[in-house]
Motif scaffolding. Structure first.
Motif, PDB file in Angstrom:
ATOM      1  N   HIS A 207       0.824  -1.209   0.000  1.00 24.76           N
ATOM      2  CA  HIS A 207       0.000   0.000   0.000  1.00 24.76           C
ATOM      3  C   HIS A 207       0.862   1.263   0.000  1.00 24.76           C
ATOM      4  O   HIS A 207       0.597   2.205  -0.742  1.00 24.76           O
ATOM      5  N   TYR A 208       1.902   1.275   0.825  1.00 21.47           N
ATOM      6  CA  TYR A 208       2.748   2.458   0.957  1.00 21.47           C
ATOM      7  C   TYR A 208       3.496   2.766  -0.346  1.00 21.47           C
ATOM      8  O   TYR A 208       3.446   3.887  -0.848  1.00 21.47           O
TER       9      TYR A 208
ATOM     10  N   GLY B 254       1.520   9.214  -7.041  1.00 18.24           N
ATOM     11  CA  GLY B 254       1.217  10.571  -6.599  1.00 18.24           C
ATOM     12  C   GLY B 254       0.710  10.653  -5.172  1.00 18.24           C
ATOM     13  O   GLY B 254      -0.021  11.575  -4.814  1.00 18.24           O
ATOM     14  N   GLY B 255       1.059   9.670  -4.328  1.00 16.23           N
ATOM     15  CA  GLY B 255       0.630   9.640  -2.938  1.00 16.23           C
ATOM     16  C   GLY B 255      -0.744   9.032  -2.732  1.00 16.23           C
ATOM     17  O   GLY B 255      -1.250   9.003  -1.610  1.00 16.23           O
TER      18      GLY B 255
ATOM     19  N   GLU C   9       4.870  -2.110  15.045  1.00 24.67           N
ATOM     20  CA  GLU C   9       6.277  -2.063  14.627  1.00 24.67           C
ATOM     21  C   GLU C   9       6.476  -1.089  13.463  1.00 24.67           C
ATOM     22  O   GLU C   9       7.464  -0.353  13.425  1.00 24.67           O
ATOM     23  N   TYR C  10       5.551  -1.084  12.510  1.00 25.48           N
ATOM     24  CA  TYR C  10       5.602  -0.155  11.374  1.00 25.48           C
ATOM     25  C   TYR C  10       4.189   0.293  11.036  1.00 25.48           C
ATOM     26  O   TYR C  10       3.227  -0.451  11.221  1.00 25.48           O
ATOM     27  N   GLY C  11       4.083   1.502  10.489  1.00 22.98           N
ATOM     28  CA  GLY C  11       2.805   2.016  10.031  1.00 22.98           C
ATOM     29  C   GLY C  11       3.010   3.314   9.278  1.00 22.98           C
ATOM     30  O   GLY C  11       4.134   3.838   9.220  1.00 22.98           O
TER      31      GLY C  11
ATOM     32  N   VAL D  73      -1.212   9.544   1.211  1.00 24.60           N
ATOM     33  CA  VAL D  73      -0.180   9.295   2.216  1.00 24.60           C
ATOM     34  C   VAL D  73       0.463  10.619   2.636  1.00 24.60           C
ATOM     35  O   VAL D  73       0.857  11.414   1.793  1.00 24.60           O
ATOM     36  N   VAL D  74       0.549  10.838   3.972  1.00 30.63           N
ATOM     37  CA  VAL D  74       1.088  12.101   4.492  1.00 30.63           C
ATOM     38  C   VAL D  74       2.265  11.898   5.446  1.00 30.63           C
ATOM     39  O   VAL D  74       2.719  12.849   6.069  1.00 30.63           O
ATOM     40  N   SER D  75       2.776  10.670   5.566  1.00 28.67           N
ATOM     41  CA  SER D  75       3.954  10.441   6.412  1.00 28.67           C
ATOM     42  C   SER D  75       4.837   9.406   5.749  1.00 28.67           C
ATOM     43  O   SER D  75       4.405   8.674   4.854  1.00 28.67           O
TER      44      SER D  75
END
Length: 144
Positions: A31-32, A39-40, A65-67, A113-115
Protein backbone atom coordinates in the motif's frame (compact mmCIF):
# COMPACT_ATOMS: atom_id res chain seq x y z
CA UNK A 1 -12.20 17.14 22.42
CA UNK A 2 -9.08 15.55 20.98
CA UNK A 3 -9.10 14.81 17.26
CA UNK A 4 -8.88 11.10 16.49
CA UNK A 5 -7.51 8.97 13.68
CA UNK A 6 -8.85 5.61 12.50
CA UNK A 7 -6.44 2.70 13.00
CA UNK A 8 -6.43 -0.37 10.76
CA UNK A 9 -4.14 -3.23 11.72
CA UNK A 10 -3.10 -5.12 8.61
CA UNK A 11 -3.34 -8.90 8.59
CA UNK A 12 -1.76 -11.58 6.42
CA UNK A 13 -3.70 -11.71 3.17
CA UNK A 14 -4.27 -14.91 1.20
CA UNK A 15 -4.57 -14.02 -2.48
CA UNK A 16 -6.28 -17.38 -3.23
CA UNK A 17 -6.16 -19.59 -6.33
CA UNK A 18 -2.59 -20.73 -5.73
CA UNK A 19 -1.29 -17.16 -5.46
CA UNK A 20 1.20 -16.22 -2.78
CA UNK A 21 0.17 -14.93 0.63
CA UNK A 22 1.07 -11.40 1.65
CA UNK A 23 2.48 -11.02 5.13
CA UNK A 24 1.35 -8.15 7.33
CA UNK A 25 4.52 -6.24 6.43
CA UNK A 26 4.13 -7.12 2.74
CA UNK A 27 0.61 -5.71 2.77
CA UNK A 28 1.77 -2.51 4.49
CA UNK A 29 4.63 -2.05 2.04
CA UNK A 30 2.41 -2.80 -0.97
CA UNK A 31 0.00 0.00 0.00
CA UNK A 32 2.75 2.46 0.96
CA UNK A 33 4.99 2.03 -2.09
CA UNK A 34 2.06 1.85 -4.50
CA UNK A 35 0.92 5.24 -3.16
CA UNK A 36 4.44 6.67 -3.36
CA UNK A 37 4.54 5.70 -7.07
CA UNK A 38 0.99 6.95 -7.68
CA UNK A 39 1.22 10.57 -6.60
CA UNK A 40 0.63 9.64 -2.94
CA UNK A 41 -2.76 8.06 -3.73
CA UNK A 42 -3.99 4.58 -2.81
CA UNK A 43 -7.35 2.89 -2.34
CA UNK A 44 -7.62 0.82 0.85
CA UNK A 45 -10.40 -1.79 0.87
CA UNK A 46 -11.97 -3.31 3.97
CA UNK A 47 -15.00 -5.23 5.19
CA UNK A 48 -15.45 -2.87 8.15
CA UNK A 49 -15.61 0.88 7.59
CA UNK A 50 -14.77 3.27 10.42
CA UNK A 51 -17.80 5.02 11.94
CA UNK A 52 -16.40 8.08 13.69
CA UNK A 53 -15.79 11.45 12.05
CA UNK A 54 -12.05 11.28 11.38
CA UNK A 55 -9.78 12.91 8.79
CA UNK A 56 -6.76 10.59 9.05
CA UNK A 57 -6.11 6.87 8.94
CA UNK A 58 -3.18 4.85 10.26
CA UNK A 59 -2.36 1.59 8.49
CA UNK A 60 -0.13 -0.39 10.84
CA UNK A 61 1.15 -3.80 11.78
CA UNK A 62 -0.84 -5.17 14.74
CA UNK A 63 2.09 -4.67 17.12
CA UNK A 64 2.83 -1.11 15.94
CA UNK A 65 6.28 -2.06 14.63
CA UNK A 66 5.60 -0.16 11.37
CA UNK A 67 2.80 2.02 10.03
CA UNK A 68 2.03 5.13 8.03
CA UNK A 69 -0.49 7.95 8.17
CA UNK A 70 -2.81 8.97 5.38
CA UNK A 71 -5.36 11.72 4.95
CA UNK A 72 -8.84 10.40 4.14
CA UNK A 73 -10.04 11.91 0.86
CA UNK A 74 -13.24 9.96 0.30
CA UNK A 75 -14.94 6.74 1.42
CA UNK A 76 -17.57 4.54 -0.16
CA UNK A 77 -18.97 1.10 -0.81
CA UNK A 78 -18.68 -0.78 -4.12
CA UNK A 79 -20.19 -0.56 -6.72
CA UNK A 80 -19.71 3.20 -6.13
CA UNK A 81 -16.18 4.24 -7.16
CA UNK A 82 -13.99 7.14 -6.03
CA UNK A 83 -14.62 10.40 -7.86
CA UNK A 84 -10.91 10.54 -8.77
CA UNK A 85 -10.08 7.34 -10.71
CA UNK A 86 -6.37 7.67 -9.87
CA UNK A 87 -7.20 6.23 -6.42
CA UNK A 88 -6.62 2.51 -7.03
CA UNK A 89 -5.78 -0.60 -5.05
CA UNK A 90 -2.14 -1.71 -5.19
CA UNK A 91 -1.32 -3.64 -8.35
CA UNK A 92 -1.02 -6.89 -6.36
CA UNK A 93 -4.73 -6.64 -5.42
CA UNK A 94 -6.12 -5.60 -8.82
CA UNK A 95 -7.42 -9.06 -9.73
CA UNK A 96 -8.93 -9.88 -6.31
CA UNK A 97 -10.44 -6.36 -6.26
CA UNK A 98 -12.18 -6.96 -9.60
CA UNK A 99 -13.30 -10.55 -8.94
CA UNK A 100 -14.21 -10.51 -5.24
CA UNK A 101 -14.23 -7.11 -3.54
CA UNK A 102 -16.32 -5.22 -6.10
CA UNK A 103 -18.86 -8.06 -6.30
CA UNK A 104 -19.05 -8.39 -2.49
CA UNK A 105 -19.78 -4.72 -1.75
CA UNK A 106 -16.50 -4.16 0.07
CA UNK A 107 -15.94 -0.73 1.56
CA UNK A 108 -13.10 1.48 0.30
CA UNK A 109 -11.21 4.49 1.56
CA UNK A 110 -9.34 6.82 -0.81
CA UNK A 111 -6.12 7.80 0.96
CA UNK A 112 -3.36 10.33 0.40
CA UNK A 113 -0.18 9.29 2.22
CA UNK A 114 1.09 12.10 4.49
CA UNK A 115 3.95 10.44 6.41
CA UNK A 116 6.93 8.23 5.86
CA UNK A 117 6.86 4.77 7.44
CA UNK A 118 6.80 5.25 11.21
CA UNK A 119 8.55 2.71 13.45
CA UNK A 120 7.64 1.44 16.92
CA UNK A 121 4.23 3.05 17.30
CA UNK A 122 3.03 2.82 20.89
CA UNK A 123 -0.48 2.35 22.27
CA UNK A 124 -1.96 0.53 19.25
CA UNK A 125 -5.50 -0.48 20.30
CA UNK A 126 -5.82 -4.21 20.95
CA UNK A 127 -9.38 -4.63 19.69
CA UNK A 128 -10.07 -5.61 16.05
CA UNK A 129 -9.90 -2.90 13.39
CA UNK A 130 -11.03 -0.25 13.01
CA UNK A 131 -10.08 1.38 16.29
CA UNK A 132 -9.14 4.95 17.16
CA UNK A 133 -6.18 6.84 18.58
CA UNK A 134 -5.44 10.46 19.37
CA UNK A 135 -4.10 12.38 16.37
CA UNK A 136 -1.87 14.40 18.71
CA UNK A 137 0.48 11.42 19.00
CA UNK A 138 1.22 11.71 15.28
CA UNK A 139 1.35 15.46 14.60
CA UNK A 140 5.15 15.42 14.32
CA UNK A 141 4.96 12.72 11.60
CA UNK A 142 2.55 14.62 9.33
CA UNK A 143 4.36 15.80 6.23
CA UNK A 144 1.78 18.40 5.31
Amino acid sequence: MTEEIAVYKLQEWDMGNGEKKYSQLGSLEAHYYFAKNNGGKVLFTTKDLYQRNVSYLLLTLPNGEYGFLSKIIEKGIYPKLPEDPSYMVPTEWKNINETIEKQSNFKWIALEVVSNIIENIENIPEMPSPQYMSKDEFNNFLGE
